[in-house]
Design an enzyme around this catalytic site. Sequence first.
Site, PDB file in Angstrom:
ATOM      1  N   GLN A 196       0.839  -1.196   0.000  1.00  0.00           N
ATOM      2  CA  GLN A 196       0.000   0.000   0.000  1.00  0.00           C
ATOM      3  C   GLN A 196       0.875   1.248   0.000  1.00  0.00           C
ATOM      4  OE1 GLN A 196      -3.487  -0.302   2.935  1.00  0.00           O
ATOM      5  NE2 GLN A 196      -2.235  -2.038   3.519  1.00  0.00           N
ATOM      6  N   ASN A 197       2.181   1.024   0.167  1.00  0.00           N
ATOM      7  CA  ASN A 197       3.084   2.170   0.298  1.00  0.00           C
ATOM      8  C   ASN A 197       3.395   2.800  -1.052  1.00  0.00           C
ATOM      9  OD1 ASN A 197       3.086   1.544   2.949  1.00  0.00           O
ATOM     10  ND2 ASN A 197       5.118   0.613   2.978  1.00  0.00           N
ATOM     11  N   HIS A 214      -1.377   1.615  -4.322  1.00  0.00           N
ATOM     12  CA  HIS A 214      -1.786   3.013  -4.200  1.00  0.00           C
ATOM     13  C   HIS A 214      -0.868   3.966  -4.950  1.00  0.00           C
ATOM     14  CE1 HIS A 214      -4.120   1.840  -0.307  1.00  0.00           C
ATOM     15  NE2 HIS A 214      -4.766   1.546  -1.404  1.00  0.00           N
ATOM     16  N   GLY A 219       2.755  -4.439   8.869  1.00  0.00           N
ATOM     17  CA  GLY A 219       2.732  -2.984   9.018  1.00  0.00           C
ATOM     18  C   GLY A 219       1.528  -2.292   8.430  1.00  0.00           C
TER      19      GLY A 219
HETATM   20  P1  NAD Z   1      -1.590   2.947   8.556  1.00  0.00           P
HETATM   21  O1  NAD Z   1      -0.845   4.210   8.848  1.00  0.00           O
HETATM   22  O2  NAD Z   1      -3.067   2.956   8.573  1.00  0.00           O
HETATM   23  O3  NAD Z   1      -1.128   1.839   9.625  1.00  0.00           O
HETATM   24  C1  NAD Z   1       0.215   1.587   9.893  1.00  0.00           C
HETATM   25  C2  NAD Z   1       0.293   0.333  10.735  1.00  0.00           C
HETATM   26  O4  NAD Z   1       1.665   0.029  10.920  1.00  0.00           O
HETATM   27  C3  NAD Z   1      -0.322   0.465  12.141  1.00  0.00           C
HETATM   28  O5  NAD Z   1      -1.195  -0.629  12.357  1.00  0.00           O
HETATM   29  C4  NAD Z   1       0.886   0.391  13.070  1.00  0.00           C
HETATM   30  O6  NAD Z   1       0.585  -0.287  14.283  1.00  0.00           O
HETATM   31  C5  NAD Z   1       1.860  -0.400  12.245  1.00  0.00           C
HETATM   32  N1  NAD Z   1       3.269  -0.165  12.562  1.00  0.00           N
HETATM   33  C6  NAD Z   1       3.839   0.943  13.100  1.00  0.00           C
HETATM   34  N2  NAD Z   1       5.161   0.755  13.237  1.00  0.00           N
HETATM   35  C7  NAD Z   1       5.426  -0.496  12.772  1.00  0.00           C
HETATM   36  C8  NAD Z   1       6.608  -1.264  12.648  1.00  0.00           C
HETATM   37  N3  NAD Z   1       7.798  -0.774  13.033  1.00  0.00           N
HETATM   38  N4  NAD Z   1       6.530  -2.506  12.115  1.00  0.00           N
HETATM   39  C9  NAD Z   1       5.339  -3.015  11.719  1.00  0.00           C
HETATM   40  N5  NAD Z   1       4.187  -2.331  11.826  1.00  0.00           N
HETATM   41  C10 NAD Z   1       4.223  -1.087  12.353  1.00  0.00           C
HETATM   42  O7  NAD Z   1      -1.016   2.398   7.194  1.00  0.00           O
HETATM   43  P2  NAD Z   1      -1.647   1.462   6.083  1.00  0.00           P
HETATM   44  O8  NAD Z   1      -2.386   0.339   6.703  1.00  0.00           O
HETATM   45  O9  NAD Z   1      -0.542   1.197   5.143  1.00  0.00           O
HETATM   46  O10 NAD Z   1      -2.742   2.353   5.338  1.00  0.00           O
HETATM   47  C11 NAD Z   1      -2.618   3.712   5.173  1.00  0.00           C
HETATM   48  C12 NAD Z   1      -2.424   4.268   3.798  1.00  0.00           C
HETATM   49  O11 NAD Z   1      -1.343   5.143   3.957  1.00  0.00           O
HETATM   50  C13 NAD Z   1      -2.027   3.369   2.697  1.00  0.00           C
HETATM   51  O12 NAD Z   1      -2.974   3.548   1.709  1.00  0.00           O
HETATM   52  C14 NAD Z   1      -0.685   3.894   2.160  1.00  0.00           C
HETATM   53  O13 NAD Z   1      -0.803   4.144   0.769  1.00  0.00           O
HETATM   54  C15 NAD Z   1      -0.492   5.203   2.833  1.00  0.00           C
HETATM   55  N6  NAD Z   1       0.844   5.534   3.366  1.00  0.00           N
HETATM   56  C16 NAD Z   1       2.002   5.159   2.745  1.00  0.00           C
HETATM   57  C17 NAD Z   1       3.233   5.475   3.303  1.00  0.00           C
HETATM   58  C18 NAD Z   1       4.479   5.044   2.601  1.00  0.00           C
HETATM   59  O14 NAD Z   1       4.497   4.976   1.386  1.00  0.00           O
HETATM   60  N7  NAD Z   1       5.543   4.727   3.348  1.00  0.00           N
HETATM   61  C19 NAD Z   1       3.312   6.184   4.489  1.00  0.00           C
HETATM   62  C20 NAD Z   1       2.119   6.582   5.103  1.00  0.00           C
HETATM   63  C21 NAD Z   1       0.904   6.232   4.526  1.00  0.00           C
END
Ligand code: NAD
Length: 234
Positions: A92-93, A110, A176
């Site tokens: 999803q990242n 996404h 994650g």
């Molecule tokens: P989310 O922010 O809803 O949830 C993140 C999850 O990761 C939480 O459940 C949290 O407990 C967990 N988490 C936190 N630290 C962790 C770790 N060290 N190891 C494992 N898990 C950990 O994110 P989501 O479920 O991916 O959905 C949100 C939307 O946000 C997605 O559609 C995505 O496209 C977008 N997003 C992407 C990025 C990125 O590209 N890095 C960053 C932020 C949001």
Amino acid sequence: MTGALPHSHVVVLSGAGISAESGIRTFRGGGGLWHDFRIEDVATPDAWRRDPEKVLAFYNARRRQLYSVEPNAGHRALAELEKDFAVTIITQNIDNLHERAGSTNVLHLHGELDKARSTADESLVYELGGKDICLGDTCELGGQLRPHVVWFGERVPELERAEDIVRRADVLLVVGTSLSVYPAANLAFLAPSHARKILVNPEIPDTVGLEAFECLGEPAAQALPRVVEELRNR
Ligand code: NAD
């Protein structure tokens, strides 16, 4: 960990949490991006119509940060899996940390932060190589460029392909993700019954259907090297 059947196709469903230990903020939870920004202001088609400059500034800032961070041990462990298994990462990242860690088969549900797309023809997609998108930056047809990401309220073009992949999993690793953004969250529950299912998240989501999973309440960079070693040594 127990109960593994012979497996060859490992499917990983990753979310913002896997990149948290690289320094990219998650969207929800403590320190989440949505504490500072409202989804409606920066990540919807309406926001783009209302204030494209603000939307571009939001994604430009995310993109600049991308080049100041590195993949972590969790991303690297998943890349190692390719030595023994057919691996598909469905993420999803919008960051590119899986690719930078060495994973070669990554489906971005996404979209991708480091790409731009034409608003005149959505098949026109361009690599940005870290550059900003500004108002007035256009495709060859003269259409304004926008981030190549799926905003809230937009359809997820890769969803059906992702569903087919999960249905063919022998092992499913869900890492994650809060399992709260739909339709992506549904993917976690499409793996066949024979598949071994493992979830990694320091805060196990309170989601119906997780009974079939081995749940590891740990950060990805800590748990994944161990999980991957165990899978490879079976
Ligand atoms: P989310 O922010 O809803 O949830 C993140 C999850 O990761 C939480 O459940 C949290 O407990 C967990 N988490 C936190 N630290 C962790 C770790 N060290 N190891 C494992 N898990 C950990 O994110 P989501 O479920 O991916 O959905 C949100 C939307 O946000 C997605 O559609 C995505 O496209 C977008 N997003 C992407 C990025 C990125 O590209 N890095 C960053 C932020 C949001």
